[in-house]
Design a protein around this motif. Structure first.
Motif, mmCIF file in Angstrom:
data_model
loop_
_atom_site.group_PDB
_atom_site.id
_atom_site.type_symbol
_atom_site.label_atom_id
_atom_site.label_comp_id
_atom_site.label_asym_id
_atom_site.label_seq_id
_atom_site.Cartn_x
_atom_site.Cartn_y
_atom_site.Cartn_z
ATOM 1 N N GLY A 26 43.784 -63.654 -32.490
ATOM 2 C CA GLY A 26 44.066 -62.515 -31.623
ATOM 3 C C GLY A 26 45.071 -62.803 -30.530
ATOM 4 N N ASP A 27 45.798 -63.920 -30.635
ATOM 5 C CA ASP A 27 46.809 -64.252 -29.641
ATOM 6 C C ASP A 27 48.165 -63.705 -30.071
ATOM 7 O OD1 ASP A 27 47.099 -66.033 -31.823
ATOM 8 O OD2 ASP A 27 48.165 -67.475 -30.554
ATOM 9 N N ASN A 28 49.139 -63.823 -29.196
ATOM 10 C CA ASN A 28 50.533 -63.574 -29.564
ATOM 11 C C ASN A 28 51.096 -64.919 -29.974
ATOM 12 O OD1 ASN A 28 53.221 -62.972 -29.857
ATOM 13 N ND2 ASN A 28 53.561 -62.417 -27.720
ATOM 14 N N TYR A 29 51.121 -65.205 -31.251
ATOM 15 C CA TYR A 29 51.450 -66.548 -31.716
ATOM 16 C C TYR A 29 52.848 -66.982 -31.296
ATOM 17 C CZ TYR A 29 52.181 -70.509 -34.833
ATOM 18 O OH TYR A 29 52.472 -71.761 -35.332
ATOM 19 N N GLU A 30 53.764 -66.050 -31.188
ATOM 20 C CA GLU A 30 55.142 -66.396 -30.830
ATOM 21 C C GLU A 30 55.299 -66.748 -29.351
ATOM 22 O OE1 GLU A 30 57.417 -66.942 -33.057
ATOM 23 O OE2 GLU A 30 55.961 -66.389 -34.583
#
Length: 543
Positions: free
Chosen positions: A264-268
């Motif tokens: 659920g993170d912003n991987y970038e």
């Protein structure tokens, strides 16, 4: 990737030429702590150091962060040596110490989400890189106009595609053959009428085969059982190999599989820090629990094993899935460890490609600023890592991969075996004249695994925590020493062996070399000599 599983596969070899390398002699369970002169095995003389030089001395507990796939915090031989965040050690769902991590009692899990779900399987970084570049470059021709940067990417992509095809072919071959072998063995065991716990080598030898497939299975089984001294151990290796290759096909090399949505993170966003959950055990804690036990399983408590360090607190950071770790998670784990008092970080993982090396480099620099010693496994490909990269590395690089300095408190560790013979360096171990600093025991290492059990594993994954444990030992008895000074003492005190040993050359054939041709120090770490060296160093600084 957690490195010991790969070492295990390499040790087995691919069918039909099944090979149980380094298993011809049974090791004492505690051999990595023993002494060559006293015990006849190339351990690091831990017991000798405690029984003589360190006897009666006081020590200060040292926090060692284990960045891995999870640690069983309920294990009987580890629960008394865990780091506990006393400012946030309950389950009230609040961030009591305001550090951004809710109820991080024994560490943190960067591959889970706030709802308690966890990533178990993930891709290889190779697969993720191909998935990233494939839409852009799959239809590109040599004549297609590209910028210089795009041309570099395209050439790299072509190399990845070739490597991916080779790995996929090997995985399919392995799954097919180990699957068939397991199926034949299952049928044979049913006909014999015994399960693996009751079967003996005699049962296998007396079995009357009826097909060529059974003859092959019996031949392989006899050799494996003789080497392992146990039907159960041999069979579990075949079953594990079957699972390993299945995981390669279904997850690690599957371009359609991407479990990152679970987090659920912003991987970038590599600067994002606060995600995950406090479940530091996770769904598969075998590897990390084994590593933690080598470092600091409670000594002399009458159960299990003795870890290397006797005044240690294990901080668990769940970062490495079954597959390749992600750079963002590695960077955050290193930062968490450094911010929360770890003075040694063990990293028994590695991969051939980096996604965001800059983020990891910056985290390493941060850890160095906090006087942390980082210890990293060299990898299990039997390769020269001066040539073939194994990330993370001690070298800081720019966008064109040109070296821009290196971490001065970093030790890269290769794996050594029990005896001063041709096989002193484990056949699976990576090596490198510039890159690999030392060797340490990494074959037939008996340590803790989940559910208060114990098991042998092998790999540079096991050698690295031997050195991390030694670093913790030194820093606990000599708290005045910096991370860099501790590294220098460990490297200066290695045991050198004046004979040639076997390693795999670039063409795959064996060649004979001296240890100082394939490592920085040309030696195997030794706790007794390290204490001697530390005493000398302290005497000089007092003058």
């Amino acid at each position: 990737m957690r490195l010991s599983k790969l070492a295990f596969i390499l040790a087995l070899g691919l069918l039909p030429s099944l090979s149980f390398a380094q298993k011809d002699k049974k090791a004492p369970q505690n051999w990595f702590n023993l002494d060559f002169q006293q015990d006849g095995v190339m351990g690091i003389s831990t017991e000798k150091a405690y029984n003589t030089l360190l006897k009666g001395r006081k020590a200060t507990p040292i926090i060692v962060a284990v960045i891995d796939g999870g640690v069983d915090v309920q294990h009987e031989d580890l629960k008394d040596v865990l780091w506990t965040n006393t400012n946030d050690n309950n389950d009230n769902g609040k961030d009591n110490d305001k550090n951004g991590y809710v109820n991080d009692k024994h560490g943190w899990n960067f591959i889970g989400n706030a709802n308690g779900e966890n990533v178990n399987q993930d891709n290889l970084e190779l697969t993720r890189q191909i998935r990233k570049f494939e839409p852009k470059y799959i239809s590109v021709l040599p004549s297609t106009p590209l910028s210089a940067a795009e041309r570099r990417e395209f050439v790299a992509y072509q190399g990845m595609v070739s490597e991916y095809a080779r790995k996929l072919e090997e995985a399919q071959f392995g799954q097919l053959n180990y699957g068939k072998l397991k199926e034949q063995l299952d049928n044979i065991f049913i006909k014999i009428g015994k399960d693996t716990s009751a079967l003996t080598l005699a049962d296998i030898e007396n079995y009357q085969t009826t097909t060529d497939q059974e003859k092959m299975a019996i031949r392989i089984a006899k050799k494996g059982i003789q080497e392992e001294k146990s039907v159960g151990k041999f069979y579990s290796q075949i079953a594990d190999a079957n699972i390993y290759f299945g995981d390669q096909i279904n997850y690690h090399l599957n371009k359609e599989f991407d479990p990152r949505y679970i987090i659920g993170d912003n991987y970038e966003d590599a600067n994002e820090r606060y995600y995950g959950n406090p479940d530091v055990t996770g769904p598969d804690a075998l590897h990390g629990t084994h590593v933690a036990g080598i470092i600091g399983a409670k000594r002399n408590n009458g159960i299990g094993i003795n870890g290397v360090a006797d005044h240690v607190q294990i901080m668990a950071l769940r970062t490495v899935p079954n597959g390749d770790e992600r750079d963002k998670d590695v960077a955050n784990s290193i930062r968490y460890a450094a911010e929360n008092g770890a003075k040694v970080i063990n990293m028994s993982f590695g991969k051939s490609y980096a996604y965001n090396k800059k983020a990891v480099d910056e985290a390493i620099k941060f850890a160095l600023s906090k006087d942390v010693l980082l210890v990293h496994a060299a990898g299990n490909d039997g390769q020269d890592v001066d040539i073939h990269k194994n990330y993370p590395t001690k070298y800081f690089t720019d966008s064109l991969d040109a070296i821009q300095g290196e971490a001065d408190a970093w030790i890269t560790v290769g794996a050594s075996g029990l005896y001063q013979d041709d096989d002193l360096v484990a056949d699976f171990s990576n090596y490198g004249y510039k890159t690999v600093d030392v060797f340490a025991p990494g074959v037939q290492i008996y340590s803790t695994v989940p559910d208060s059990k114990y098991k042998e594993e092998q790999g540079t994954s096991m050698a690295s925590p031997v050195v991390a444990g030694l670093a913790a030992l030194i820093r606990s008895y000599y708290p005045q020493l910096t991370a860099k000074e501790t590294k220098d003492i460990i490297l200066k005190s290695v045991i050198k062996v004046d004979k040639k040993i076997k390693v795999k050359g670039e063409d795959g054939s064996n060649r004979k070399v001296y240890l100082d041709e394939i490592s920085v120090t040309g030696g195997i770490v030794n706790a007794y000599q390290a204490v001697v060296e530390a005493d000398k160093y302290m005497s000089k600084t007092k003058k």
